[in-house]
Write a protein that holds these residues in place. Structure first.
Motif, PDB file in Angstrom:
ATOM      1  N   LEU A 197     109.927  -3.692 113.161  1.00 52.60           N
ATOM      2  CA  LEU A 197     110.074  -4.081 114.570  1.00 52.60           C
ATOM      3  C   LEU A 197     111.332  -4.906 114.816  1.00 52.60           C
ATOM      4  CD1 LEU A 197     108.922  -4.324 117.465  1.00 52.60           C
ATOM      5  CD2 LEU A 197     107.610  -6.318 116.680  1.00 52.60           C
ATOM      6  N   VAL A 198     112.100  -4.466 115.827  1.00 50.58           N
ATOM      7  CA  VAL A 198     113.267  -5.212 116.297  1.00 50.58           C
ATOM      8  C   VAL A 198     112.953  -5.771 117.678  1.00 50.58           C
ATOM      9  CG1 VAL A 198     115.676  -5.044 117.057  1.00 50.58           C
ATOM     10  CG2 VAL A 198     114.869  -3.634 115.148  1.00 50.58           C
ATOM     11  N   VAL A 199     113.160  -7.070 117.877  1.00 52.56           N
ATOM     12  CA  VAL A 199     113.079  -7.590 119.246  1.00 52.56           C
ATOM     13  C   VAL A 199     114.301  -8.450 119.530  1.00 52.56           C
ATOM     14  CG1 VAL A 199     110.565  -7.559 119.414  1.00 52.56           C
ATOM     15  CG2 VAL A 199     111.693  -9.632 118.610  1.00 52.56           C
ATOM     16  N   LEU A 200     114.743  -8.384 120.768  1.00 53.96           N
ATOM     17  CA  LEU A 200     115.898  -9.192 121.153  1.00 53.96           C
ATOM     18  C   LEU A 200     115.482 -10.660 121.225  1.00 53.96           C
ATOM     19  CD1 LEU A 200     118.840  -8.984 121.997  1.00 53.96           C
ATOM     20  CD2 LEU A 200     118.082  -8.643 124.351  1.00 53.96           C
ATOM     21  N   ILE A 201     114.334 -10.920 121.853  1.00 49.63           N
ATOM     22  CA  ILE A 201     113.848 -12.293 122.001  1.00 49.63           C
ATOM     23  C   ILE A 201     112.403 -12.373 121.515  1.00 49.63           C
ATOM     24  CG2 ILE A 201     113.316 -14.150 123.656  1.00 49.63           C
ATOM     25  CD1 ILE A 201     116.302 -13.494 123.585  1.00 49.63           C
ATOM     26  N   ASP A 202     112.108 -13.372 120.690  1.00 46.78           N
ATOM     27  CA  ASP A 202     110.720 -13.663 120.348  1.00 46.78           C
ATOM     28  C   ASP A 202     110.359 -14.964 121.053  1.00 46.78           C
ATOM     29  OD1 ASP A 202     108.291 -14.393 119.312  1.00 46.78           O
ATOM     30  OD2 ASP A 202     108.799 -14.000 117.221  1.00 46.78           O
ATOM     31  N   ARG A 203     109.451 -14.873 122.027  1.00 41.76           N
ATOM     32  CA  ARG A 203     109.143 -16.054 122.837  1.00 41.76           C
ATOM     33  C   ARG A 203     107.827 -16.723 122.444  1.00 41.76           C
ATOM     34  NH1 ARG A 203     107.121 -15.117 128.894  1.00 41.76           N
ATOM     35  NH2 ARG A 203     106.480 -17.224 128.399  1.00 41.76           N
ATOM     36  N   GLY A 204     107.208 -16.259 121.369  1.00 36.52           N
ATOM     37  CA  GLY A 204     105.969 -16.902 120.911  1.00 36.52           C
ATOM     38  C   GLY A 204     104.737 -16.464 121.674  1.00 36.52           C
ATOM     39  N   HIS A 205     103.635 -17.236 121.571  1.00 36.05           N
ATOM     40  CA  HIS A 205     102.363 -16.967 122.259  1.00 36.05           C
ATOM     41  C   HIS A 205     101.675 -15.696 121.802  1.00 36.05           C
ATOM     42  CE1 HIS A 205     103.186 -20.210 125.026  1.00 36.05           C
ATOM     43  NE2 HIS A 205     104.408 -19.722 125.154  1.00 36.05           N
ATOM     44  N   ARG A 206     101.721 -15.411 120.511  1.00 35.83           N
ATOM     45  CA  ARG A 206     101.107 -14.195 120.001  1.00 35.83           C
ATOM     46  C   ARG A 206      99.584 -14.239 120.148  1.00 35.83           C
ATOM     47  NH1 ARG A 206     105.076 -13.372 119.541  1.00 35.83           N
ATOM     48  NH2 ARG A 206     106.012 -13.368 117.481  1.00 35.83           N
ATOM     49  N   GLU A 207      98.996 -13.107 120.544  1.00 32.50           N
ATOM     50  CA  GLU A 207      97.535 -12.988 120.617  1.00 32.50           C
ATOM     51  C   GLU A 207      97.003 -12.041 119.543  1.00 32.50           C
ATOM     52  OE1 GLU A 207      96.958 -11.821 124.699  1.00 32.50           O
ATOM     53  OE2 GLU A 207      97.616 -13.775 125.447  1.00 32.50           O
ATOM     54  N   LEU A 208      97.924 -11.438 118.799  1.00 34.47           N
ATOM     55  CA  LEU A 208      97.528 -10.516 117.728  1.00 34.47           C
ATOM     56  C   LEU A 208      98.383 -10.819 116.501  1.00 34.47           C
ATOM     57  CD1 LEU A 208      97.499  -7.166 119.784  1.00 34.47           C
ATOM     58  CD2 LEU A 208      95.505  -8.455 119.034  1.00 34.47           C
ATOM     59  N   PRO A 209      97.900 -10.490 115.317  1.00 34.27           N
ATOM     60  CA  PRO A 209      98.681 -10.783 114.114  1.00 34.27           C
ATOM     61  C   PRO A 209      99.861  -9.826 113.936  1.00 34.27           C
ATOM     62  CG  PRO A 209      96.646  -9.682 113.516  1.00 34.27           C
ATOM     63  CD  PRO A 209      96.585  -9.897 114.986  1.00 34.27           C
ATOM     64  N   ILE A 210     100.898 -10.017 114.738  1.00 35.25           N
ATOM     65  CA  ILE A 210     102.057  -9.122 114.735  1.00 35.25           C
ATOM     66  C   ILE A 210     103.316  -9.977 114.645  1.00 35.25           C
ATOM     67  CG2 ILE A 210     103.449  -7.746 116.375  1.00 35.25           C
ATOM     68  CD1 ILE A 210     100.774  -6.321 117.104  1.00 35.25           C
ATOM     69  N   ARG A 211     104.276  -9.562 113.845  1.00 36.13           N
ATOM     70  CA  ARG A 211     105.553 -10.286 113.813  1.00 36.13           C
ATOM     71  C   ARG A 211     106.709  -9.275 113.797  1.00 36.13           C
ATOM     72  NH1 ARG A 211     107.804  -9.067 109.388  1.00 36.13           N
ATOM     73  NH2 ARG A 211     106.495  -8.481 107.621  1.00 36.13           N
ATOM     74  N   ALA A 212     107.898  -9.762 114.155  1.00 35.56           N
ATOM     75  CA  ALA A 212     109.064  -8.881 114.168  1.00 35.56           C
ATOM     76  C   ALA A 212     109.795  -8.969 112.838  1.00 35.56           C
ATOM     77  CB  ALA A 212     109.992  -9.270 115.308  1.00 35.56           C
ATOM     78  N   ASP A 213     110.417  -7.852 112.437  1.00 35.60           N
ATOM     79  CA  ASP A 213     111.217  -7.849 111.208  1.00 35.60           C
ATOM     80  C   ASP A 213     112.647  -8.273 111.483  1.00 35.60           C
ATOM     81  OD1 ASP A 213     109.335  -6.293 109.193  1.00 35.60           O
ATOM     82  OD2 ASP A 213     109.163  -5.337 111.159  1.00 35.60           O
ATOM     83  N   TYR A 214     113.122  -8.013 112.692  1.00 33.10           N
ATOM     84  CA  TYR A 214     114.487  -8.371 113.061  1.00 33.10           C
ATOM     85  C   TYR A 214     114.419  -9.047 114.429  1.00 33.10           C
ATOM     86  CZ  TYR A 214     115.031  -4.491 109.777  1.00 33.10           C
ATOM     87  OH  TYR A 214     114.908  -3.642 108.709  1.00 33.10           O
ATOM     88  N   VAL A 215     114.916 -10.276 114.528  1.00 33.27           N
ATOM     89  CA  VAL A 215     114.825 -11.015 115.786  1.00 33.27           C
ATOM     90  C   VAL A 215     116.225 -11.409 116.235  1.00 33.27           C
ATOM     91  CG1 VAL A 215     113.882 -13.069 116.913  1.00 33.27           C
ATOM     92  CG2 VAL A 215     112.575 -11.944 115.106  1.00 33.27           C
TER      93      VAL A 215
END
Lengths: 306, 182
Positions: free
Chosen positions: B129-147
């Motif tokens: 997973l690539v995301v431009l912005i990670d703003r927090g507040h996750r509701e599921l156990p998911i993270r980005a590989d490239y931020v």
């Protein structure tokens, strides 16, 4: 997502609704071509097919559509139900509603019954054909099939041929086709025309339109709705209104042949034009209508239950 | 809405895309077996830009697709949906390393839906997973590989990503809902 909760007639749909249904159906057409032909979006929803009149393709089409959206589909047909024991439609509805369903698809042989059902219950109702009144999802799938073939519908010449008087498909098709800017004419024997035909372009022989039409839309002879014999002989009907090899050969190269099914072989369309499992003519796109019908009904269920 | 901070300007955005493209190539040892899939709507132009960089660094084409997750959402019936757009993935993803691209990672629900949608199309070797912005507040156990950038936010704030292809200009800004300003 649509302007009205239920779809009872083409008149209930705004032009934007029609376009939204068509565009959404495009995505569902792709899904139906995949190996996994199912998406989870209507998981947990229950849809009832409430058919008081016989049907193969419409009932199956709604069933396939609901299942591909992961909804549960309950089939209810009058011939095998308590209606046979004399239960009224109202009591049948009460029973079905008590089972917590989310949407009802209704077909009935009397015009207006679907409207009555919609007035009685709060959940959305889709008209799957009521008497001689309308069959809006058929019109939508017909339009979708045409749009998939021609891209632009505006200005296309459609000739609707056959039993216009008894056809709810024709009633819905004309309204929808004209709404989308198509040029509709009707080819029918005078006994199978309504008393007031003002506003329609009427022809009395299929040869009058065969070379100019983009779409030849054949209607099924509705023998079950024709109280008396409307036409002296099939031979004579064939001479003026049927599609045979010779007439198909005179159509425009880009033109197509449609039929809502089931086809009365040898009456509306000859055996040689229909062919075996497939028609030998690529202009016969009756199966495209069926395939498009699933995508259109998926789009409608998705947009209504959203 | 009032503007609180400028998170990325057009030059920053350009540098982030370049860096992430290099990171993808580094981790996957080149572009062999990679496919890039953008999430409708702003993930699509971002994914296209990353694919362009990767193609120019490696001098060969990578498969590129667009994914719409409308039919996989878990908030169906909450009347907040946008129009369905077409998923366009014209290649087989089985045994590929799928690089999934989105603009903002928030609750993680969109990514959950996207992973389900991808798995219905085939069995990839991996999904990254690539995301431009990670703003927090996750509701599921998911993270980005490239931020692109981690931006701690409050729930009253809104991260607005603008891209030339969809909005006429590039940039990321942080907004705050007005009624919550003291």
């Amino acid at each position: 997502m649509l302007s009205k909760k239920s779809i009872l007639q083409v008149d209930d749909l705004e032009k934007e609704d029609v376009i939204k249904i068509m565009d959404t159906a495009d995505s569902f057409t792709d899904i139906s071509k995949r190996e996994i032909k199912k998406v989870p979006i209507l998981r947990g929803k229950a849809v009832v097919n409430l058919f008081f009149e016989s049907s193969t393709r419409t009932r199956t089409s709604f069933e396939v559509a609901a299942k591909r959206l992961s909804a549960d589909m309950i089939n209810f047909s009058a011939s095998t139900s308590s209606l046979k024991k004399g239960e009224s439609i109202m009591d049948t509805l009460r029973t079905i509603l008590a089972m917590q369903v989310d949407l009802v698809v209704v077909r009935h042989s009397d015009s207006g019954t679907v409207k009555m059902v919609d007035d009685l219950i709060d959940i959305p109702v889709i008209n799957a054909g009521d008497g001689k009144h309308q069959h809006p999802t058929q019109a939508l799938l017909d339009l979708y099939t045409i749009r998939s073939r021609f891209k632009e519908c505006r200005g296309l010449k459609v000739a609707i041929v056959g039993d216009f008087l008894n056809s709810r498909v024709a009633a819905s098709d004309i309204l929808l086709f004209e709404k989308m800017g198509m040029d509709v004419s009707i080819v029918a024997p005078s006994m199978l025309l309504p008393e007031d035909c003002s506003g329609f372009k009427i022809y009395s022989c299929i040869d009058d339109v065969i070379e100019s039409a983009d779409i030849i839309y054949m209607l099924r002879m509705q023998f079950e709705r024709q109280g008396r014999k409307f036409y002296p002989s099939i031979r004579e009907y064939n001479r003026f209104f049927s599609l045979n090899r010779d007439r198909v050969g005179r159509m425009k190269e880009s033109a197509v042949i449609m039929h809502p099914g089931p086809v009365n072989r040898g009456i509306e369309i000859s055996d040689e034009v229909m062919g075996g499992t497939r028609s030998p003519y690529s202009s016969v796109i009756i199966e495209d209508q069926v395939t498009g019908g699933v995508a259109i009904r998926m789009a409608i269920l998705y947009l209504i239950l959203g | 809405m009032i503007e609180k901070a400028n998170i990325l300007n057009p030059d920053d955005l350009e540098r982030v895309i370049k860096r992430i493209s290099h990171e993808i190539l580094e981790r996957n040892r080149g572009s062999e077996n990679l496919v890039i899939i953008g999430l409708r709507k702003r993930g699509v132009p971002l994914a296209r830009r990353i694919a362009d960089r990767i193609e120019s660094f490696e001098e060969k084409k990578v498969d590129f697709g667009k994914l719409d997750i409308s039919f996989y959402r878990d908030d169906f019936g909450m009347k907040i949906k946008s129009d369905v757009e077409k998923t366009e993935i014209g290649f087989d993803i089985t045994d590929k390393n799928v690089i999934l691209v989105d603009d903002v990672l928030f609750t993680g629900r969109t990514i959950r839906a996207a992973m389900d949608a991808i798995i219905d199309l085939g069995r990839p070797r991996s999904i990254q997973l690539v995301v431009l912005i990670d703003r927090g507040h996750r509701e599921l156990p998911i993270r980005a590989d490239y931020v692109g950038k981690n931006v701690p936010t409050s729930r009253n704030e809104l991260v607005m990503v603008k891209l030339k292809e969809t909005d006429g200009e590039d940039g990321v800004i942080l907004l705050e809902k007005e009624e919550d300003v003291k």
